[in-house]
Design a protein around this motif. Structure first.
Motif, PDB file in Angstrom:
ATOM      1  N   UNK A 172      -9.936  -2.446  35.206  1.00 46.46           N
ATOM      2  CA  UNK A 172     -10.200  -3.736  35.850  1.00 46.46           C
ATOM      3  C   UNK A 172     -11.704  -3.960  35.868  1.00 46.46           C
ATOM      4  N   UNK A 173     -12.104  -5.184  35.502  1.00 43.45           N
ATOM      5  CA  UNK A 173     -13.522  -5.547  35.655  1.00 43.45           C
ATOM      6  C   UNK A 173     -13.730  -6.043  37.082  1.00 43.45           C
ATOM      7  N   UNK A 174     -12.827  -6.914  37.508  1.00 46.81           N
ATOM      8  CA  UNK A 174     -12.845  -7.394  38.894  1.00 46.81           C
ATOM      9  C   UNK A 174     -11.612  -8.239  39.144  1.00 46.81           C
ATOM     10  N   UNK A 175     -11.375  -8.529  40.403  1.00 47.93           N
ATOM     11  CA  UNK A 175     -10.424  -9.558  40.768  1.00 47.93           C
ATOM     12  C   UNK A 175     -11.280 -10.789  41.033  1.00 47.93           C
ATOM     13  N   UNK A 176     -11.286 -11.733  40.067  1.00 49.26           N
ATOM     14  CA  UNK A 176     -12.253 -12.841  40.159  1.00 49.26           C
ATOM     15  C   UNK A 176     -12.001 -13.725  41.379  1.00 49.26           C
ATOM     16  N   UNK A 177     -13.103 -14.217  41.932  1.00 49.16           N
ATOM     17  CA  UNK A 177     -13.003 -15.285  42.927  1.00 49.16           C
ATOM     18  C   UNK A 177     -12.735 -16.583  42.172  1.00 49.16           C
ATOM     19  N   UNK A 178     -12.131 -17.530  42.867  1.00 50.05           N
ATOM     20  CA  UNK A 178     -12.069 -18.883  42.348  1.00 50.05           C
ATOM     21  C   UNK A 178     -13.482 -19.439  42.477  1.00 50.05           C
ATOM     22  N   UNK A 179     -14.063 -19.914  41.387  1.00 48.94           N
ATOM     23  CA  UNK A 179     -15.485 -20.273  41.438  1.00 48.94           C
ATOM     24  C   UNK A 179     -15.792 -21.380  40.441  1.00 48.94           C
ATOM     25  N   UNK A 180     -16.883 -22.080  40.653  1.00 46.53           N
ATOM     26  CA  UNK A 180     -17.263 -23.124  39.697  1.00 46.53           C
ATOM     27  C   UNK A 180     -17.368 -22.489  38.310  1.00 46.53           C
ATOM     28  N   UNK A 181     -16.778 -23.122  37.328  1.00 41.17           N
ATOM     29  CA  UNK A 181     -16.854 -22.581  35.971  1.00 41.17           C
ATOM     30  C   UNK A 181     -15.777 -21.558  35.661  1.00 41.17           C
ATOM     31  N   UNK A 182     -15.068 -21.119  36.695  1.00 38.35           N
ATOM     32  CA  UNK A 182     -13.977 -20.173  36.438  1.00 38.35           C
ATOM     33  C   UNK A 182     -12.871 -20.383  37.470  1.00 38.35           C
TER      34      UNK A 182
END
Lengths: 555, 555
Positions: free
Chosen positions: A517-527
């Motif tokens: 796992x690289x990360x559990x991404x946050x919901x964020x601008x651009x992603x």
């Protein structure tokens, strides 16, 4: 020069203990030995006359031997090694895993420092300096933490010919150096928050493939260590710092990153949770941890007894954070932006933003040309731009073009006889190669606009590549093929450590290496994260999925 | 707090190998152990109500327990240890000879860095970063040089549980780290001068009494390493750098220094000659080497084969310099300026230049006071001054006065009910204690003028003390008595190393310790050398004197 060569050979430390490295076929790895055998850089040897030169018996370089011998797409590791050395960022060194940061890269680190240091000072953070050495007792006080580093700790055991009574560790990070005194400094709620940062060097004697900037045994970084009265205060700061790290990568280095939280397996040992920004190297399809901001919870506070007298008179443990950004950032930017001609530096951090090259013409006097070139240089500098005039007479214009392209200078300004006549200059962008002729009257404003556009375009281009290389999957069968297509993978996950272990093991069986796992991404601008529909199953275990995780091979 | 105390005790490394230090009765020496036993600083413990406080049930500090318990003139070593710790510059650490630089001292180092870094960049010097570790072969390449450090070199011999095949040294200085690659980088006369500097940490595992800032096993510094085509170019730079060092001490730290050249015995090992600035600590009557700028000649160039192709085609060795300024400078400033109330910081480097203290009065509303105090703070900050408003309600004004005096803040601005009425503020100088009332309308300009005057006065006062404590003698019989009067001594000398050895031995027999040459002073503004008349004899050997030398006990 034979003497120099043999001197370098004499200095080579036998690195037998690290021999294992050479079996680990990854980027940048065998370059150290190679480099040492290399001939002195060819461009440093004057070799007679070239073209485009104005009069006299001046020495002139051949226009051969400059530039890279390897294409980025052919052998990325070899290309990277060449681009950082020929681009004059790095010099290899005779202690394995240690590199010399030459002025060309050091000034980028200084630009990053200037920006970040100002920003954290606005937040009330103060700089301090804590010792390089850690006593064994302090280092081992927090058990989980030290286990994360134990194998990589370098130990000083002698001074001169005498054995030290107790071996002393070289800091791999400073939690255990700093927190014993935090316990002394913090008494009351009024001593909080305690906000301290330091810029220093740390040592991790890793046995994995060393790669300049990316993975080295000694590296430069900043490490912030703060203590707060409440978890809420600590949580807030963790994200503020993460945002600053994102700004360093995106606004300064033009490298897009994804913010997220690390899995339990990948978080900082001994901490509560780790937030991260993750970058992506399209050429290898690998993710790379770009910087991390940790909430340490109260683990260290317990171990070191860091507590404060609260307003109500009770004694409470503090909440702590630590956060770090390293010289790795420079390497990531090189890997993302560099091309077959060499480095491509983002204007905001480039030591030289514009190189001015006067082009003498046979038979014409150079007086007017020299005056115009010097004038333009002066005018651009007066606007605060970092400008170098390359008026050396013993190099041809063509050689200079290649040289400054290799070094990644964002913008070239050519000034030839026709330009003089028309009172214009030719601008050539490093990122796209685009050329345009600009009247002298508009020059400063135009150069500023072009530099701003280069900065913006580099980020946009890299972001488009990142976006194109994130593949969303829901089934295991699609996982390895996606990795093999040099993608990073967004997949629904049950968030269980045993499953991450299993994914690592199963993916390691293939040729391309293990994924994690690289990360559990946050919901964020651009992603923007897709919705995780009710009943979605983990791509790897088939259990109910709890979140989206970003997976990939990585550095 | 018992837990905290015992935690600190647990972390104490057994320092048996350094036990010898305690027999060497000099400044600052036994302080480490003492400090560890100290109770937590009293001022951090709220202890009930005090005087001069506006309303409420706020906690209030007692005005006892603050300040220094030792006078500078009673026990200088004890005083110094107290002033750097209670003044919050230094925290003692559990590895002997290593100290924590707290933000209060680190920001002074940052001010020095900012100044010096800008100046050397104007000279064309670039920053780089070279590794912390040195291979044994490189370290030992220049024999004379390594002999100067061999006993003090810290060796890394293990990583994790594994022995390294070859021990690796922690840099005591970087000549032998940098010069192998200088041999590679320098090919032609056009590669010269090569001007490189780095800001880093170095380690010298000394067994002499460690003293915060003055003598520590790890310290921060800058080290410049340059290569030139001719001796003349190198000579010129040596003096340019020495002048910058003088400016750091005199213009920033308000410490007068004497420029000169070191004797053969005291010069940098392996170099051609060493220039130095020497400072003086009146309280102990000792000289102290403040910073050095070395011409290395061609010794290292020979050893590392650093040569260039000259204009005439011949191959020539380069001329090299190295120069360093360390965090010792902070300690010298503390020793010179500090008094029985604590630190006295020169305004140019003080982290806080003005502390604004509103004085609430019983029964009166604090609204107007708070507004005026905030306004003044804002106004002074707008002028670029570093201002702290101390409006804390749980400390009395008297406690605050003592606290900021202890920390050496150059100027205090008090604002009480009478001041509000008269629209004025009271300014109190840290250096002289002088007070004056200034109308609000004149405040910013006046504060700026007073700060400038403090900076100037501190240097003048220290210079007067230095001048008064240099005794010129011509006979041996006057030598030891002068040293015992806490003087440094200017005396005619034959310039023979055997005689310096002999002076050292003879003076060591007495109680005050050995004396050595500090430097052979240059004739310079503020320090005019007397004429050396024909036929003058050496004060120590009776042979013909060749020059004036400055002698002293020293750090």
């Amino acid at each position: 020069m034979a003497g120099v060569e043999s001197k370098m050979a004499d200095l080579t430390v036998s690195n037998k203990p690290e021999a294992a490295e050479t079996s680990d076929a990854v980027d940048g790895k065998k370059k150290e030995k190679k480099e040492k055998k290399e001939k002195p850089q060819k461009e440093k040897k004057p070799q007679g006359q070239g073209a485009g030169q104005s009069g006299g018996k001046k020495e002139m370089k051949k226009e051969t031997g400059l530039g890279l011998s390897t294409k980025k797409s052919d052998d990325f590791g070899e290309w990277y090694s060449e681009v950082v050395t020929k681009g004059e960022m790095i010099e290899y060194y005779d202690v394995s895993g240690c590199y010399i940061l030459r002025p060309w890269s050091m000034s980028i680190w200084e630009a990053i420092k200037d920006f970040f240091d100002k920003e954290i000072k606005k937040m009330g953070v103060e700089n301090a300096y804590f010792p390089l050495f850690v006593s064994k007792a302090a280092l081992e006080a927090e058990k989980e933490h030290v286990e994360g580093f134990a194998a990589e700790v370098a130990w000083v055991t002698k001074s001169g010919d005498s054995d030290l009574e107790v071996p002393i560790a070289v800091r791999p990070t400073s939690e255990t150096v700093m927190y014993p005194v935090y316990a002394k400094w913090i008494r009351s709620h009024r001593d909080l928050p305690l906000l301290i940062n330091q810029w220093n060097n740390v040592v991790r004697w890793e046995f994995k493939h060393p790669t300049p900037f990316i993975r080295s045994r000694e590296f430069l970084w900043q490490e912030g260590h703060t203590a707060h009265a409440t978890k809420e205060d600590a949580d807030k700061e963790v994200l503020e710092i993460l945002e600053l790290y994102k700004q360093v990568y995106e606004d300064l280095l033009a490298v897009p990153v994804i913010k997220g939280i690390k899995s339990e397996k990948e978080k900082f040992a001994g901490g509560l949770y780790t937030t991260t920004i993750e970058a992506f190297i399209p050429a290898t399809g690998k993710g790379i941890q770009a910087a991390t901001s940790h909430n340490l919870g109260q683990n260290f506070a317990k171990m070191f007894d860091i507590a404060y007298e609260a307003l109500d008179g009770g004694r409470k443990l503090v909440w702590q954070n630590s956060w770090g950004l390293t010289t790795r950032s420079i390497g990531v930017s090189v890997m993302v932006h560099g091309d077959d001609k060499g480095l491509v530096l983002p204007p905001r951090v480039a030591p030289v933003q514009v190189v001015v090259i006067p082009i003498p013409f046979k038979g014409l006097s150079t007086d007017e040309l020299s005056a115009a070139s010097a004038d333009i240089t002066k005018q651009l500098r007066a606007a605060g731009l970092r400008v170098k005039e390359d008026a050396r007479e013993n190099y041809s214009p063509g050689w200079k073009y290649s040289h400054h392209e290799l070094k990644g200078v964002p913008l070239r300004l050519e000034l030839g006889p026709k330009d003089l006549e028309k009172k214009q200059a030719r601008l050539v962008r490093r990122d796209t190669g685009a050329k345009e002729d600009v009247p002298w009257a508009d020059l400063t404003a135009h150069v500023e606009a072009v530099l701003a556009d280069i900065q913006k375009s580099m980020l946009e281009k890299a972001r488009a590549e990142l976006t194109a290389n994130i593949k969303t999957i829901t089934k295991w069968d699609d996982f390895i093929p996606a990795l093999n297509e040099k993608k990073i993978v967004l997949a629904p996950w049950c968030d269980e450590m045993a499953v991450e272990d299993d994914v690592k093991k199963r993916s390691a069986a293939g040729e391309g290496g293990a994924a994690k796992t690289l990360c559990m991404p946050f919901d964020q601008p651009g992603f923007k994260l897709p919705e995780l529909a009710e009943g979605t199953l983990c791509f790897a275990s088939g259990k109910p999925a709890k979140k989206w995780a970003l997976w990939g091979r990585s550095y």
